[in-house]
Write a protein that holds these residues in place. Structure first.
Motif, PDB file in Angstrom:
ATOM      1  N   TYR A   1       0.838  -1.212   0.000  1.00 48.54           N
ATOM      2  CA  TYR A   1       0.000   0.000   0.000  1.00 48.54           C
ATOM      3  C   TYR A   1       0.866   1.254   0.000  1.00 48.54           C
ATOM      4  CZ  TYR A   1      -2.929   3.682   2.104  1.00 48.54           C
ATOM      5  OH  TYR A   1      -3.586   4.866   2.388  1.00 48.54           O
TER       6      TYR A   1
ATOM      7  N   SER B   1     -11.085  -0.574   0.761  1.00 49.27           N
ATOM      8  CA  SER B   1     -10.541  -1.808   1.336  1.00 49.27           C
ATOM      9  C   SER B   1     -10.236  -1.623   2.820  1.00 49.27           C
ATOM     10  CB  SER B   1      -9.270  -2.227   0.588  1.00 49.27           C
ATOM     11  OG  SER B   1      -9.536  -2.458  -0.780  1.00 49.27           O
ATOM     12  N   TRP B   2      -9.496  -0.549   3.136  1.00 47.07           N
ATOM     13  CA  TRP B   2      -9.148  -0.297   4.540  1.00 47.07           C
ATOM     14  C   TRP B   2     -10.395  -0.010   5.379  1.00 47.07           C
ATOM     15  CZ3 TRP B   2      -4.862  -2.256   5.767  1.00 47.07           C
ATOM     16  CH2 TRP B   2      -3.717  -2.141   4.970  1.00 47.07           C
ATOM     17  N   MET B   3     -11.359   0.682   4.815  1.00 44.05           N
ATOM     18  CA  MET B   3     -12.584   0.977   5.559  1.00 44.05           C
ATOM     19  C   MET B   3     -13.377  -0.308   5.853  1.00 44.05           C
ATOM     20  SD  MET B   3     -12.488   4.133   6.293  1.00 44.05           S
ATOM     21  CE  MET B   3     -10.687   4.162   6.200  1.00 44.05           C
TER      22      MET B   3
ATOM     23  N   SER C   1     -11.778  -1.920   8.777  1.00 44.94           N
ATOM     24  CA  SER C   1     -12.046  -1.157   9.990  1.00 44.94           C
ATOM     25  C   SER C   1     -13.445  -1.443  10.537  1.00 44.94           C
ATOM     26  CB  SER C   1     -11.897   0.343   9.717  1.00 44.94           C
ATOM     27  OG  SER C   1     -12.141   1.105  10.871  1.00 44.94           O
TER      28      SER C   1
ATOM     29  N   TRP D   1      -7.498   1.599  -2.633  1.00 44.37           N
ATOM     30  CA  TRP D   1      -7.189   1.160  -1.279  1.00 44.37           C
ATOM     31  C   TRP D   1      -8.198   1.647  -0.235  1.00 44.37           C
ATOM     32  CZ3 TRP D   1      -3.762  -2.528  -0.253  1.00 44.37           C
ATOM     33  CH2 TRP D   1      -2.753  -2.780  -1.194  1.00 44.37           C
ATOM     34  N   TYR D   2      -8.768   2.824  -0.433  1.00 40.65           N
ATOM     35  CA  TYR D   2      -9.613   3.419   0.616  1.00 40.65           C
ATOM     36  C   TYR D   2     -10.779   2.521   1.045  1.00 40.65           C
ATOM     37  CZ  TYR D   2     -12.395   6.780   3.228  1.00 40.65           C
ATOM     38  OH  TYR D   2     -13.127   7.401   4.211  1.00 40.65           O
TER      39      TYR D   2
ATOM     40  N   GLY E   1      -6.385   3.945   5.882  1.00 45.18           N
ATOM     41  CA  GLY E   1      -7.169   4.372   4.734  1.00 45.18           C
ATOM     42  C   GLY E   1      -7.182   5.876   4.541  1.00 45.18           C
ATOM     43  N   GLU E   2      -7.191   6.620   5.633  1.00 43.72           N
ATOM     44  CA  GLU E   2      -7.260   8.072   5.560  1.00 43.72           C
ATOM     45  C   GLU E   2      -5.895   8.731   5.319  1.00 43.72           C
ATOM     46  OE1 GLU E   2      -9.757  10.093   5.545  1.00 43.72           O
ATOM     47  OE2 GLU E   2     -11.442   8.785   6.079  1.00 43.72           O
TER      48      GLU E   2
END
Length: 425
Positions: free
Chosen positions: A239, A388-390, A393, A385-386, A304-305
Motif C-alpha cells: 500500500y 478496502s481499509w474501511m 475497519s 485502497w480506501y 485508509g485516511e
C-alpha cells in the motif's frame, strides 16, 4: 546471566527471524510479478497454525523436552529459508511459484510450531525461578519486538525489501536461535506416559477447555479477532509503495523506506507491552480485549485516511495504535490462557489459542483481505485502497461490539489470580 536476560535474548532471536521478511515479503512478490498471490502466501501462516502449534505443544507436553522441540523448529525453518533464498535467486523467480509456495509452507509450519512454545517455555522457566509471569514476561517480550524492528531496519538499510536476500537473513537468525537453545535450562514439565487414555496420549485434553462457556467464547472471539493479524502485514508495505506512482509522493520517506515507517508498529509494541501488567490488574481481560479490538478498527481507519504527504501523521497514528491492537490481544490473551489452563496441558493450551487466533483467524483473514482487495482492483490492476481499509475497519468495530455483549467473566483475572478450571477427561 539471569533467566530474564536469557529469555530476552531468546525472544529477540525468535521475533527477529520473522521480522527479517514478514513485512517486506509482499513487496518482494510484487517485484517478481506475484502480486496477485500475496494473499495465498500470507494465508499459509494461518493454515499451518491449524495444526503445528498444537502438535508442537503436544510433543513438548508429553514426549520431548520443550526447549529441544523449540530449537528443532527453528533449525528446520532456518534450513528451509536458505532453500527459499536459493529458489528466489533464480532468473524469472516468479515462474517457480509452486516450488516457493511449498518451501514456504514448510518454513512457516516449523516457525509457527515454535511460536506458542516460546511463550510456554518462557512462562515455565520464569516460574521455576519463582517469578510472576504477568509481572515479568511483558518486559522480556519487549525484546522480541526490538528484534523484529532491528531486523526490519537491517532489511531496509541493506535494500533487501524486494530481493530474496531477506529470506537468507531470516534463515541465519533461525540457525543462531537453534544453537542458542542449547544454553537454556530444561523445563520441569510433566511427562505422564503410563496409564494414559488415547485422548491423553495425543494431548487432546486441551480441547476440553471448550466445555467452559467463558473460555469457549474467548477462543471463538480469538479466531474472529485473529482475522486482522495478517491483513496489515500482507498489504501494508505494498500500500505504501503504491504511492510511488504519484509524483507528489514518489520521493517521500514513507515510500522509499516503508519498512522503517512500518517498524513504528513494533516500536509501539515495546511501550504497550510494559502497560499490560497494569491494565490486566486494574481492568481485567475483557476491558483489555475491548481496547485491542477498538485499536484494530482505528489501525485500519488511519491507514485508509493517511498518505505520505499531508496525511503522514495518520499513517504514524496507525502504526502507534498497532501496539495496543497486537499486544493487548495476543500477549494478554496468552497470559490469560496460561493462568486458566492446568499445568499438564499448558503448552497444548497455548497451541490451541494460537490455532484459533492465527490458524482459523489468519487464514480466513488473508483470504478475506485478498477478496476485498481484488474487488477493489480495476482491469488495469490498480487498487482502490480506501474502501478496502474501511471494510477492514468496520469489521473490527463489529467484533468489538459483539464481544462487549457476549463475553462475561465470573471473576476478572488479575496478576495474583489463577483459575482451577480443569480440562475434562
Amino acid at each position: 546471566m539471569g533467566i530474564k536476560v536469557r529469555l530476552a535474548i531468546l525472544n529477540f532471536l525468535h521475533m527477529g527471524a520473522w521480522g527479517a521478511y514478514l513485512i517486506s515479503m509482499g513487496n518482494y512478490f510484487v517485484h517478481i510479478g506475484l502480486a496477485s498471490r500475496i494473499g495465498s502466501f500470507y494465508a499459509l501462516i494461518g493454515i499451518v497454525s491449524f495444526f503445528t502449534p498444537t502438535i508442537a505443544g503436544i510433543i513438548a507436553d508429553r514426549y520431548i523436552q520443550p526447549v529441544r522441540v523449540l530449537g528443532l523448529c527453528h533449525l528446520l525453518c532456518g534450513l528451509g529459508m536458505m532453500v527459499l533464498f536459493y529458489i528466489g535467486g533464480q532468473p524469472d523467480a516468479g515462474m517457480y511459484y509452486s516450488k516457493m509456495y511449498m518451501v514456504y509452507f514448510f518454513c512457516i509450519a516449523c516457525y509457527m510450531g515454535s511460536y506458542s512454545l516460546v511463550l510456554s517455555v518462557s512462562y515455565t522457566l520464569l516460574e521455576q525461578e519463582n517469578l510472576d509471569t504477568v509481572k515479568h514476561f511483558p518486559s522480556i517480550r519487549v525484546f522480541g519486538s526490538i528484534g523484529f524492528v532491528v531486523l526490519m531496519w537491517i532489511t531496509d538499510i541493506l535494500n533487501y525489501e524486494t530481493t530474496e536476500k531477506q529470506f537468507m537473513l531470516s534463515g541465519i537468525i533461525s540457525l543462531l536461535f537453534f544453537l542458542y537453545t542449547f544454553t537454556l535450562p530444561i523445563c520441569n514439565h510433566q511427562k505422564q506416559l503410563k496409564h494414559q487414555t488415547l485422548r491423553e496420549m495425543f494431548g487432546l485434553n486441551a480441547f476440553g477447555l471448550f466445555k467452559n462457556k467463558e473460555l469457549c467464547i474467548f477462543f471463538i472471539f480469538s479466531a474472529l479477532l485473529g482475522v486482522n493479524l495478517q491483513i496489515a502485514n500482507a498489504y501494508g508495505t505494498p500500500y505504501l509503495s503504491s504511492f510511488s506512482s504519484m509524483a507528489e509522493y514518489a520521493d517521500s520517506f514513507a515510500v522509499k523506506h516503508s519498512n522503517i515507517l512500518y517498524s513504528l508498529s513494533q516500536i509501539s509494541e515495546c511501550g504497550c507491552l510494559l502497560l499490560i501488567p497494569f491494565f490486566l490488574k486494574r481492568f481485567g481481560i475483557k476491558a483489555v480485549m475491548l481496547l485491542a479490538m477498538a485499536a484494530w478498527a482505528l489501525r485500519f481507519f488511519f491507514m485508509g485516511e493517511g498518505n505520505p504527504g499531508s496525511g503522514l501523521y495518520l499513517l504514524i497514528l496507525s502504526m502507534v495504535v498497532y501496539g495496543f491492537a497486537f499486544d493487548f490481544f495476543v500477549i494478554s490473551s496468552s497470559i490469560y490462557i496460561d493462568n486458566r489452563a492446568p499445568n499438564n496441558i499448558r503448552s497444548s493450551a497455548q497451541g490451541l489459542f494460537w490455532m484459533m487466533a492465527n490458524g482459523v483467524g489468519s487464514s480466513v483473514g488473508s483470504m478475506f483481505a485478498q477478496s476485498v482487495i481484488n474487488m477493489n482492483t480495476d482491469v488495469e490492476g490498480k487498487i482502490d485502497w480506501y474502501p478496502s481499509w474501511m471494510s477492514f475497519s468496520v469489521y473490527a468495530l463489529i467484533i468489538c461490539i459483539l464481544f462487549y455483549f457476549m463475553f462475561h467473566t465470573k471473576v476478572e483475572e488479575s496478576a495474583e489470580s489463577q483459575s482451577d478450571i480443569k480440562a475434562s477427561e
